[in-house]
Motif scaffolding. Structure first.
Motif, PDB file in Angstrom:
ATOM      1  N   GLY A 108      37.249  20.475 -53.365  1.00  0.00           N
ATOM      2  CA  GLY A 108      38.502  19.978 -52.419  1.00  0.00           C
ATOM      3  C   GLY A 108      38.974  18.531 -52.789  1.00  0.00           C
ATOM      4  O   GLY A 108      38.929  18.318 -53.944  1.00  0.00           O
ATOM      5  N   GLY A 109      39.783  18.061 -52.109  1.00  0.00           N
ATOM      6  CA  GLY A 109      40.172  16.676 -52.062  1.00  0.00           C
ATOM      7  C   GLY A 109      41.790  16.670 -51.804  1.00  0.00           C
ATOM      8  O   GLY A 109      41.894  17.170 -50.533  1.00  0.00           O
ATOM      9  N   PHE A 110      42.740  15.992 -52.247  1.00  0.00           N
ATOM     10  CA  PHE A 110      43.972  15.891 -51.780  1.00  0.00           C
ATOM     11  C   PHE A 110      45.278  16.685 -52.554  1.00  0.00           C
ATOM     12  O   PHE A 110      45.066  16.877 -53.566  1.00  0.00           O
ATOM     13  N   ASN A 111      46.262  16.907 -51.605  1.00  0.00           N
ATOM     14  CA  ASN A 111      47.449  17.462 -52.477  1.00  0.00           C
ATOM     15  C   ASN A 111      47.286  18.765 -53.217  1.00  0.00           C
ATOM     16  O   ASN A 111      46.425  19.595 -52.707  1.00  0.00           O
ATOM     17  N   HIS A 112      47.568  18.845 -54.397  1.00  0.00           N
ATOM     18  CA  HIS A 112      47.077  19.949 -55.311  1.00  0.00           C
ATOM     19  C   HIS A 112      45.663  20.027 -55.400  1.00  0.00           C
ATOM     20  O   HIS A 112      45.353  20.905 -56.348  1.00  0.00           O
ATOM     21  N   GLY A 113      44.717  19.245 -54.966  1.00  0.00           N
ATOM     22  CA  GLY A 113      43.484  19.436 -55.221  1.00  0.00           C
ATOM     23  C   GLY A 113      42.640  19.795 -54.079  1.00  0.00           C
ATOM     24  O   GLY A 113      41.470  20.144 -54.166  1.00  0.00           O
ATOM     25  N   ASP A 114      43.293  20.122 -52.971  1.00  0.00           N
ATOM     26  CA  ASP A 114      42.665  20.493 -51.966  1.00  0.00           C
ATOM     27  C   ASP A 114      41.953  21.649 -51.764  1.00  0.00           C
ATOM     28  O   ASP A 114      41.002  21.995 -50.799  1.00  0.00           O
ATOM     29  N   ASP A 167      43.636  16.690 -57.904  1.00  0.00           N
ATOM     30  CA  ASP A 167      43.334  15.431 -57.079  1.00  0.00           C
ATOM     31  C   ASP A 167      42.115  15.508 -56.405  1.00  0.00           C
ATOM     32  O   ASP A 167      41.711  16.300 -55.390  1.00  0.00           O
ATOM     33  N   THR A 168      41.185  14.612 -56.738  1.00  0.00           N
ATOM     34  CA  THR A 168      39.755  14.548 -56.038  1.00  0.00           C
ATOM     35  C   THR A 168      39.608  13.514 -54.928  1.00  0.00           C
ATOM     36  O   THR A 168      38.400  13.469 -54.607  1.00  0.00           O
ATOM     37  N   TRP A 169      40.705  12.980 -54.550  1.00  0.00           N
ATOM     38  CA  TRP A 169      40.689  12.043 -53.426  1.00  0.00           C
ATOM     39  C   TRP A 169      39.760  12.486 -52.127  1.00  0.00           C
ATOM     40  O   TRP A 169      40.009  13.530 -51.573  1.00  0.00           O
ATOM     41  N   CYS A 170      38.633  12.169 -51.819  1.00  0.00           N
ATOM     42  CA  CYS A 170      37.888  12.165 -50.796  1.00  0.00           C
ATOM     43  C   CYS A 170      37.378  13.355 -50.896  1.00  0.00           C
ATOM     44  O   CYS A 170      37.385  14.400 -49.799  1.00  0.00           O
ATOM     45  N   SER A 171      36.859  14.124 -51.920  1.00  0.00           N
ATOM     46  CA  SER A 171      36.271  15.270 -52.083  1.00  0.00           C
ATOM     47  C   SER A 171      34.800  15.405 -52.042  1.00  0.00           C
ATOM     48  O   SER A 171      34.315  14.405 -51.559  1.00  0.00           O
ATOM     49  N   SER A 172      34.251  16.503 -52.032  1.00  0.00           N
ATOM     50  CA  SER A 172      32.614  16.446 -52.007  1.00  0.00           C
ATOM     51  C   SER A 172      32.180  17.504 -53.069  1.00  0.00           C
ATOM     52  O   SER A 172      32.771  18.093 -53.843  1.00  0.00           O
ATOM     53  N   GLY A 173      30.746  17.473 -53.126  1.00  0.00           N
ATOM     54  CA  GLY A 173      29.918  18.521 -54.128  1.00  0.00           C
ATOM     55  C   GLY A 173      28.631  18.384 -53.737  1.00  0.00           C
ATOM     56  O   GLY A 173      28.106  17.630 -53.002  1.00  0.00           O
ATOM     57  N   ALA A 174      27.995  19.012 -54.895  1.00  0.00           N
ATOM     58  CA  ALA A 174      26.388  19.437 -55.055  1.00  0.00           C
ATOM     59  C   ALA A 174      26.201  20.110 -56.225  1.00  0.00           C
ATOM     60  O   ALA A 174      26.934  20.574 -56.762  1.00  0.00           O
ATOM     61  N   VAL A 175      24.859  19.766 -56.598  1.00  0.00           N
ATOM     62  CA  VAL A 175      24.386  20.399 -57.937  1.00  0.00           C
ATOM     63  C   VAL A 175      23.824  21.706 -57.775  1.00  0.00           C
ATOM     64  O   VAL A 175      23.073  21.862 -56.802  1.00  0.00           O
ATOM     65  N   MET A 176      24.037  22.676 -58.558  1.00  0.00           N
ATOM     66  CA  MET A 176      23.535  24.036 -58.520  1.00  0.00           C
ATOM     67  C   MET A 176      22.147  24.082 -58.795  1.00  0.00           C
ATOM     68  O   MET A 176      21.657  23.354 -59.908  1.00  0.00           O
ATOM     69  N   LEU A 177      21.525  25.072 -58.918  1.00  0.00           N
ATOM     70  CA  LEU A 177      20.131  25.716 -59.443  1.00  0.00           C
ATOM     71  C   LEU A 177      20.248  25.306 -61.019  1.00  0.00           C
ATOM     72  O   LEU A 177      19.041  24.645 -61.443  1.00  0.00           O
ATOM     73  N   ASP A 178      21.373  25.497 -61.721  1.00  0.00           N
ATOM     74  CA  ASP A 178      21.203  25.247 -63.382  1.00  0.00           C
ATOM     75  C   ASP A 178      21.477  23.899 -63.503  1.00  0.00           C
ATOM     76  O   ASP A 178      21.476  23.731 -64.923  1.00  0.00           O
ATOM     77  N   GLY A 179      21.681  22.965 -62.691  1.00  0.00           N
ATOM     78  CA  GLY A 179      22.079  21.538 -62.979  1.00  0.00           C
ATOM     79  C   GLY A 179      23.665  21.464 -62.968  1.00  0.00           C
ATOM     80  O   GLY A 179      24.037  20.303 -63.461  1.00  0.00           O
TER      81      GLY A 179
END
Length: 548
Positions: free
Chosen positions: A126-132, A108-120
């Motif tokens: 994170g997220g909610f429930n089983h995705g946290d 579950d990606t609800w209200c998750s976060s991210g960014a791109v690494m050096l290689d793209g």
């Protein structure tokens, strides 16, 4: 039944629905000075809660996975965790063909976060429930079968409403989240990495309304992190786990982070060759203190904030300078444009973030001119006809347009309630893309896109401009880091103006300009950037460069 503007807008879009796996013609909604709106796809099958542009000009878009069936099916045999739900909750949008294809998400990606690494590679956390505790990986590739890889236990702590940022050493730092007053790193060093306390997050947490989720995080030019939460900010040395500076509380004392949900940008970095550089942060909009509980508990929707605070975070004695936007805005997005301007887009003028807690959509974008005198920096643009409320997104594309999607203020997909779930994608074209500016627009022909460049090196950029149109004194080169956008904050968003020499003619309507690339990883963390030549405020189409 009374036909309101949001319902009418929804009904019209439904009439335009075409198969989403096929290219679709662009339908012009408005066309005049002050920008232009294009409807790209009326139905991509999901509501765009999260967006990230990749270096192959594909955009990864995804929603949460626990809100029931979407409107786009997965390929046969690729159902998710629920065998009765074979719909996708993520798609890949191809800018070139204006089409989408479904992707498979399990956690579950609800209200998750991210960014791109050096290689793209997009690292999404994170997220909610089983995705946290999950880490999800999406590698840009040209094949049709590229898809998500998921690692359910990739994080040490639950991360829901956290913020990610790329560091100079190429790692990501993941900060905060609901009731998480700490941070951690990714990738992990086995037996070493653990969560580290960040007391600042506990200090800024409102026990009733929080107001410090999705903290605004920017890498300062000295390698430390500027972190803003609620109405306060610090400069944080993550290597020594120490707060090195406390900034003044933002005047007025109103909260700016989720669920009050303003937005923020690190203003363009420039003049950084051969001396000290100043870095400024701009924080705008949000909801007044108490607005969230007022809307949630009493149904009283308070007018959003119209104030912006600007602060030079590198100053010896930094102080906030306050400005007033022409339109109050909560849940708005701030996008750095290639010419160094800032676009404010999406959101509402009343209420807060949260299920059904916003009212009065702000349909008119605003462009902010950082270098103009205070009092003359805001320029209202042409309005969209589509409300973009809670869970809307906006990112910059390589051609200079801004991709806009999302808006689902409801726990499930609901196409009847006020501000119905929106599955469309639009593009806002700033006025620099008007046909009247075509004769001023540069076109880069060297270096080639996907070139690798180093730090502190001379870089020659060759470009064309129609005959007789060049103004040598008004050309510059910018690089922009593509951001991960969700909940009105673009993580890892960064623009640098590259210094260098003058424009030199090398042939008929052909020119070159030599610039110096950023001198350190503190200025520009390694990774992919979009490089633009900007002439009289009109940017070229960007090319991809990888700094390493």
């Amino acid at each position: 039944m009374k036909i309101t503007l949001p319902i009418l807008s929804f009904l019209l879009r439904q009439l335009l629905i075409l198969p989403v796996l096929l290219p679709c013609c662009r339908i012009i909604l408005t066309d005049a000075a002050g920008g232009k709106w294009d409807l790209l796809l009326p139905n991509i099958g999901i509501s765009a809660m999260h967006m990230q542009l990749l270096n192959n000009d594909k955009v990864v878009i995804f929603d949460r996975t626990d809100n029931g069936r979407s409107n786009i099916s997965l390929p046969k045999g690729k159902c998710g965790n629920d065998p009765n739900d074979c719909t996708a909750h993520s798609v890949e949008y191809d800018v070139a063909t204006n089409s989408v294809r479904p992707l498979r998400l399990l956690t579950d990606t609800w209200c998750s976060s991210g960014a791109v690494m050096l290689d793209g590679t997009l690292i999404q956390t994170g997220g909610f429930n089983h995705g946290d505790h999950a880490v999800r990986v999406y590698k840009p590739c040209r094949g049709y079968y590229c898809d998500w890889q998921e690692f359910k236990h990739g994080l040490t702590q639950r991360r829901w409403y956290a913020t990610n940022h790329i560091l100079p050493d190429g790692r990501q730092i993941i900060i905060g989240g609901r009731l998480q007053f700490n941070y951690e790193f990714y990738p992990k060093v086995p037996l070493v990495d653990k969560p580290y306390l960040l007391p600042f997050l506990a200090r800024t947490n409102d026990p009733k309304a929080e107001n410090n989720l999705y903290p605004f995080v920017f890498l300062n030019v000295d390698g430390n992190l500027f972190i803003f939460a609620n109405n306060q900010a610090i400069l944080f040395d993550y290597t020594k786990r120490k707060e090195v500076k406390t900034y003044p509380t933002m005047p007025g004392g109103d909260p700016r982070n989720y669920p009050s949900t303003g937005s923020a940008v690190l203003l363009p970095l420039k003049n950084f060759q051969g001396g000290a550089i100043g870095a400024e942060v701009l924080v705008c909009g949000g909801a007044p203190k108490g607005a969230y509980l007022s809307a949630k508990n009493n149904g009283n929707f308070v007018t959003a904030l119209s104030s912006c605070g600007r602060i030079q975070i590198t100053a010896f004695n930094p102080q906030w300078t306050m400005e007033t936007m022409p339109l109050a805005r909560v849940m708005g997005d701030m996008v750095l444009l290639p010419n160094g301007k800032v676009l404010f887009i999406n959101g509402a003028s009343v209420g807060t973030a949260g299920w059904d807690l916003g009212r009065n959509p702000v349909l008119s974008p605003v462009i902010y001119h950082p270098d103009k005198p205070s009092g003359s920096r805001f320029e209202v643009q042409k309005s969209s006809s589509t409300p973009r409320m809670y869970h809307s997104t906006a990112i910059l594309l390589r051609d200079g347009r801004v991709l806009v999607g999302g808006s689902n203020p409801h726990p499930k997909y609901n196409f009847i309630k006020i501000f119905p779930t929106d599955l469309s994608l639009e593009a806002f074209s700033p006025s620099y893309l008007d046909p009247t500016s075509a004769s001023l627009r540069p076109k880069i022909f060297s270096p080639a896109s996907q070139s690798i460049i180093g730090y502190g090196q001379q870089l020659t950029i060759k470009f064309t401009i129609p005959p007789g149109r060049l103004n040598k004194s008004s050309a510059m080169v910018t690089i922009v880091a593509p951001s991960f956008n969700t909940h009105s904050f673009s993580m890892n968003q960064r623009l640098l103006v590259l210094g260098g020499g003058k424009v030199v003619a090398i042939g008929l309507s052909k020119y070159k300009i030599q610039v110096v690339t950023p001198g350190s990883k503190n200025l520009a963390p390694p990774g992919y950037y979009l490089l633009f030549v900007v002439h009289q405020d009109v940017p070229s189409e960007g090319i991809w460069v990888q700094i390493k």
